[in-house]
Design a protein around this motif. Structure first.
Motif, short mmCIF file in Angstrom:
data_model
loop_
_atom_site.label_atom_id
_atom_site.label_comp_id
_atom_site.label_asym_id
_atom_site.label_seq_id
_atom_site.Cartn_x
_atom_site.Cartn_y
_atom_site.Cartn_z
N LEU A 45 -25.26 6.61 25.80
CA LEU A 45 -24.94 5.77 24.65
C LEU A 45 -25.22 4.29 24.83
CD1 LEU A 45 -21.56 7.52 23.76
CD2 LEU A 45 -23.83 7.98 22.83
N VAL A 46 -25.70 3.88 26.00
CA VAL A 46 -26.00 2.46 26.22
C VAL A 46 -27.46 2.33 26.61
CG1 VAL A 46 -25.46 0.39 27.57
CG2 VAL A 46 -23.62 1.97 26.93
N LEU A 47 -28.17 1.47 25.90
CA LEU A 47 -29.60 1.26 26.13
C LEU A 47 -29.80 -0.07 26.86
CD1 LEU A 47 -32.54 2.21 25.48
CD2 LEU A 47 -32.41 0.77 23.45
N ARG A 48 -30.57 -0.04 27.96
CA ARG A 48 -30.93 -1.26 28.68
C ARG A 48 -32.44 -1.45 28.61
NH1 ARG A 48 -28.64 -0.58 34.63
NH2 ARG A 48 -29.82 -2.51 34.87
N ARG B 72 -33.27 -8.63 19.46
CA ARG B 72 -32.02 -9.27 19.04
C ARG B 72 -31.63 -8.80 17.64
NH1 ARG B 72 -28.62 -11.44 22.23
NH2 ARG B 72 -28.31 -13.45 21.21
N ARG B 73 -32.63 -8.57 16.80
CA ARG B 73 -32.35 -8.16 15.42
C ARG B 73 -31.77 -6.76 15.35
NH1 ARG B 73 -37.16 -9.07 13.44
NH2 ARG B 73 -37.81 -6.94 12.98
N VAL B 74 -32.08 -5.92 16.33
CA VAL B 74 -31.58 -4.54 16.30
C VAL B 74 -30.36 -4.37 17.21
CG1 VAL B 74 -33.77 -3.55 15.62
CG2 VAL B 74 -33.24 -3.78 18.05
N GLY B 75 -29.69 -5.49 17.56
CA GLY B 75 -28.39 -5.37 18.22
C GLY B 75 -28.39 -5.49 19.72
N CYS B 76 -29.49 -5.94 20.35
CA CYS B 76 -29.52 -6.08 21.80
C CYS B 76 -28.85 -7.38 22.21
CB CYS B 76 -30.95 -6.05 22.32
SG CYS B 76 -31.75 -4.45 22.07
N VAL B 77 -27.99 -7.32 23.23
CA VAL B 77 -27.21 -8.47 23.66
C VAL B 77 -27.46 -8.74 25.14
CG1 VAL B 77 -25.41 -8.07 21.94
CG2 VAL B 77 -25.20 -7.00 24.20
N SER B 78 -27.17 -9.97 25.55
CA SER B 78 -27.29 -10.36 26.95
C SER B 78 -25.91 -10.32 27.58
CB SER B 78 -27.88 -11.77 27.06
OG SER B 78 -27.81 -12.24 28.39
N VAL B 79 -25.76 -9.56 28.67
CA VAL B 79 -24.46 -9.47 29.34
C VAL B 79 -24.50 -10.04 30.75
CG1 VAL B 79 -23.83 -7.43 28.00
CG2 VAL B 79 -24.84 -7.14 30.26
N HIS C 298 -28.91 -5.40 26.62
CA HIS C 298 -28.22 -4.12 26.44
C HIS C 298 -28.00 -3.88 24.94
CE1 HIS C 298 -27.34 -4.80 30.65
NE2 HIS C 298 -26.70 -3.65 30.76
N ASN C 299 -28.01 -2.63 24.55
CA ASN C 299 -27.67 -2.28 23.17
C ASN C 299 -26.54 -1.24 23.20
OD1 ASN C 299 -27.66 -1.18 20.45
ND2 ASN C 299 -29.63 -2.22 20.19
N TYR C 300 -25.39 -1.63 22.62
CA TYR C 300 -24.21 -0.77 22.63
C TYR C 300 -23.94 -0.12 21.28
CZ TYR C 300 -23.09 -3.12 27.05
OH TYR C 300 -23.13 -3.60 28.34
N ILE C 301 -24.85 -0.24 20.32
CA ILE C 301 -24.58 0.32 18.99
C ILE C 301 -24.36 1.83 19.04
CG2 ILE C 301 -25.55 0.71 16.69
CD1 ILE C 301 -26.73 -2.04 16.76
N PRO C 302 -25.19 2.62 19.77
CA PRO C 302 -24.89 4.07 19.84
C PRO C 302 -23.49 4.35 20.38
CG PRO C 302 -27.09 3.62 20.69
CD PRO C 302 -26.43 2.29 20.51
#
Length: 663
Positions: free
Chosen positions: A114-117, A132-139, A153-157
């Motif tokens: 469920l987490v995309l890197r 960035r537009r599809v929900g990817c964030v910097s952690v 990382h994308n945590y939307i799923p």
């Protein structure tokens, strides 16, 4: 256009390899290209979760892969690493990119990962803004490392799966009608900064998702890989908290095991208590001279050479070293690590399934690399040795019973090689664990600590020099009528992997050059304004970094003062030189004459670069220090030079001459 997205099949390898080889901007470059067999082997070695192909009228136009590891990095439980994301230039800006990304994420939702890197070059502003537009964030690190990329990382799923059972019929129906993640998440800016905030000591990122007339707000604990809280706002602004289902996996967090250190003569070994990485340090050398990853109980979860993951390890001291044991169910791997005056010995035994691979990284940045044929090369990426770090399967097999040697300033590293070992680039080797009849696999690294080094200067000319605080550095340097530096002033442009190039000489603080996870960055300037202390001196109040330029006997002297933060100061230069130009290096007391067309990255004690007017820019430390080094990177934008120091105070000499360096 008849666009279809389908899974990879065994017979597709050649077409994918050809697609990558035809386009230099593909995301997995390998010097000389790759074959279909190497592509197929790479997909097998990465434990591929899914590899999607986009076809337009049966012609391959794009790819997107989800992997458990990539050689560089290894995914945690519940994560997948996106890579080999490539779209034919003629199809960019259309449906292909969005369809590939959306299908990959939908596959994740079905699979329970469920987490995309992913990593992206921030200077590629189109790709960076898309993610960035599809929900990817910097952690983590929000500026590019040595590889030129930042990780997102994308945590939307994870968010959607965690609250799906409590959304209600209408909100669930609204979710099902969505066609793209770009219409789900609120827009994020393209600033290079972390999206993490601290809440009660927990690192979290926030999401605000639009599901038709419904709004879903959630916060994610990035270290546990779980949703912390969520609420749904219904039409009419009615709000309710949502029940959160735990993900179908458990992320192992750090247990707090301290590293184990031991010393023999001039060598010190440190074994990481969390992931089992072995680092060997030598007196007089900045950073480790050798790093070895842990093989892992699970062959599908080897540590990458840039990053491992927390493991269930026990460490037990033994004479001359430490014994490390990992258990996973009934499977066990035990590694005994010992050190003596001649080097490092690692011995492994295991029960159960085969163990994963081991990567050895040699930490010498200057000097000579001698391959198994006895041929010498300067140590550096893209110099004499094929760089296959993006596709490990394309690496060069090392000879059985051969020997690879690296000779630097006062340090010599020698690795005996065996059948199955593969040279990925000039300082990175994949090791094969071949067991003896007794079931023991041994890896030996011979490390010798020797002597010291030297230095020298050059001549002068009439000059014009302009420092601009708004651009954070030197925007004009001319010696006589000839330009020494390139600068986009008064504009800001991309240069290499730096999306904010605005001066021809500037100073930043970067992660240490030996940082395993990222390496040295690309000079992205710090946020906030510089202050002009005097016409040739700048100070950055937010970071405490300060530097000034003064005359030297034959050129300029740059003095840097940096806060004691554990980071390193770098004076960056973009010389006024052709994209293909000559460089002369002094590396571990040996001189090399190279062309930037044959180099990707190389380190040096001193360097000279041929400028566009035929003269030479000399770069040397002002005072001898074994830890002050130059890095030269050849990019499509041109040559980038970094003068790197770990000291709080450092000084460099830059001068223009009619001749290159002399021995």
């Amino acid at each position: 256009m008849a666009l279809t997205i389908r899974p990879y099949e065994e017979g597709d390898a050649h077409a994918v390899a050809e697609l990558y080889n035809r386009h230099r901007d593909n995301p997995n470059p390998v010097a000389g290209g790759i074959t279909g067999a190497e592509l197929a082997r790479e997909l097998a070695e990465r434990e591929t979760a899914t590899f999607l192909l986009a076809e337009d009228d049966r012609k391959l136009v794009g790819t997107f892969g989800l992997f458990h590891h990539t050689g560089r990095r290894s995914a945690r439980a519940g994560e997948l690493i996106a890579d080999m994301f490539f779209v034919h230039p003629a199809h960019r800006g259309g449906m292909v990119t969005g369809r590939l990304f959306t299908e990959a994420v939908e596959w994740m939702m079905r699979s329970g990962c469920l987490v995309l890197r992913l990593t992206v070059n921030p200077a590629n502003t189109v790709a960076f803004r898309l993610y960035r537009r599809v929900g990817c964030v910097s952690v983590g690190r929000a500026v590019p490392g040595e590889d030129g990329n930042v990780e997102l990382h994308n945590y939307i799923p994870l968010v959607l799966r965690s609250v799906l059972a409590d959304l209600g019929e209408r909100a669930t129906a609204a979710l099902g009608s969505l066609s793209s993640f770009a219409s789900v998440t609120e827009a994020r800016d393209d600033e290079l900064r972390s999206d993490v905030r601290s809440e009660d000591g927990v690192r979290v990122v926030d999401y605000c998702l639009s599901l038709g007339e419904f709004r879903l707000d959630a916060s994610v604990d990035v270290d546990r890989g779980a949703v912390r809280e969520a609420r749904l706002t219904e039409p009419g602004d009615k709000m309710r908290a949502l029940r959160i289902a735990q993900p179908p996996y458990r992320v192992r967090t750090a247990s707090g095991n301290a590293p184990h250190r031991f010393t023999s003569g001039a060598l010190t070994c440190e074994v990481d208590g969390e992931e089992g990485t072995v680092s060997v340090f030598a007196d007089g050398h900045h950073g480790p001279v050798l790093v070895s990853t842990w093989p892992s109980c699970r062959a599908d979860r080897p540590a990458g050479w840039r990053e491992g993951e927390p493991r269930d390890l026990t460490l037990e001291p033994v004479p001359g070293g430490v014994r490390v044991t990992e258990r996973h169910g009934d499977d066990t791997v035990t590694g005994t690590v010992t050190l003596d005056d001649t080097g490092l010995l690692q011995e492994f035994t295991h029960t159960g399934s085969a163990v994963g691979r081991v990567f050895h990284t040699v930490g010498l940045r200057q000097g000579t690399f001698t391959d198994a044929t006895g041929r010498p090369h300067p140590i550096g990426l893209g110099v004499g040795v094929r760089d296959a770090s993006e596709v490990v399967a394309a690496s060069h097999p090392a000879a059985d019973a051969g020997r690879l040697t690296w000779q630097g300033n006062g340090v010599r590293v020698s690795l005996p090689t065996h059948a199955g070992d593969r040279l990925i680039h000039s300082t990175l080797l994949e090791r094969c664990l071949n067991s003896t009849a007794a079931g023991v696999s041994s890896l030996r690294a011979e490390i010798g600590v020797l002597g010291e080094e030297s230095e020298s200067p050059g001549a002068e000319a009439a000059r014009r020099l302009e420092v601009h605080a708004g651009s954070g550095g030197v925007v004009v340097w001319q010696e006589g009528a000839g330009k020494v530096l390139r600068s986009p002033y008064p504009r800001t442009r991309s240069y290499g992997y730096n999306p904010r190039w605005s001066a021809g000489m500037w100073v930043t603080r970067e992660n240490p050059r030996h940082d395993r996870a990222a390496g040295l960055g690309w000079g992205v300037p710090p946020a906030g304004a510089w202050e002009e202390k005097h016409p040739l001196g700048l100070h950055h109040p937010d970071t405490g970094l300060g530097w000034e330029i003064g005359p030297a006997d034959d050129g300029l002297r740059v003095d840097v003062r940096a806060p004691d933060t554990g980071r390193e100061s770098v004076v960056w230069l973009t010389p006024h030189a052709p994209v293909r130009t000559a460089v002369v290096l002094e590396s571990a007391d040996r001189h090399w004459e190279l062309s930037t067309s044959d180099v990707r990255q190389v380190w040096a004690r001193r360097a000279a670069v041929r400028l566009s007017d035929g003269r030479w820019l000399h770069c040397v430390p002002a005072t001898p220090s074994p830890h002050d080094e130059l890095v030269l990177r050849a990019t499509a934008s041109g040559l980038l030079i970094g003068a790197v120091s770990a000291a709080r105070e450092s000084a460099w000499l830059f001068s223009v001459h009619d001749r290159s360096l002399t021995s």
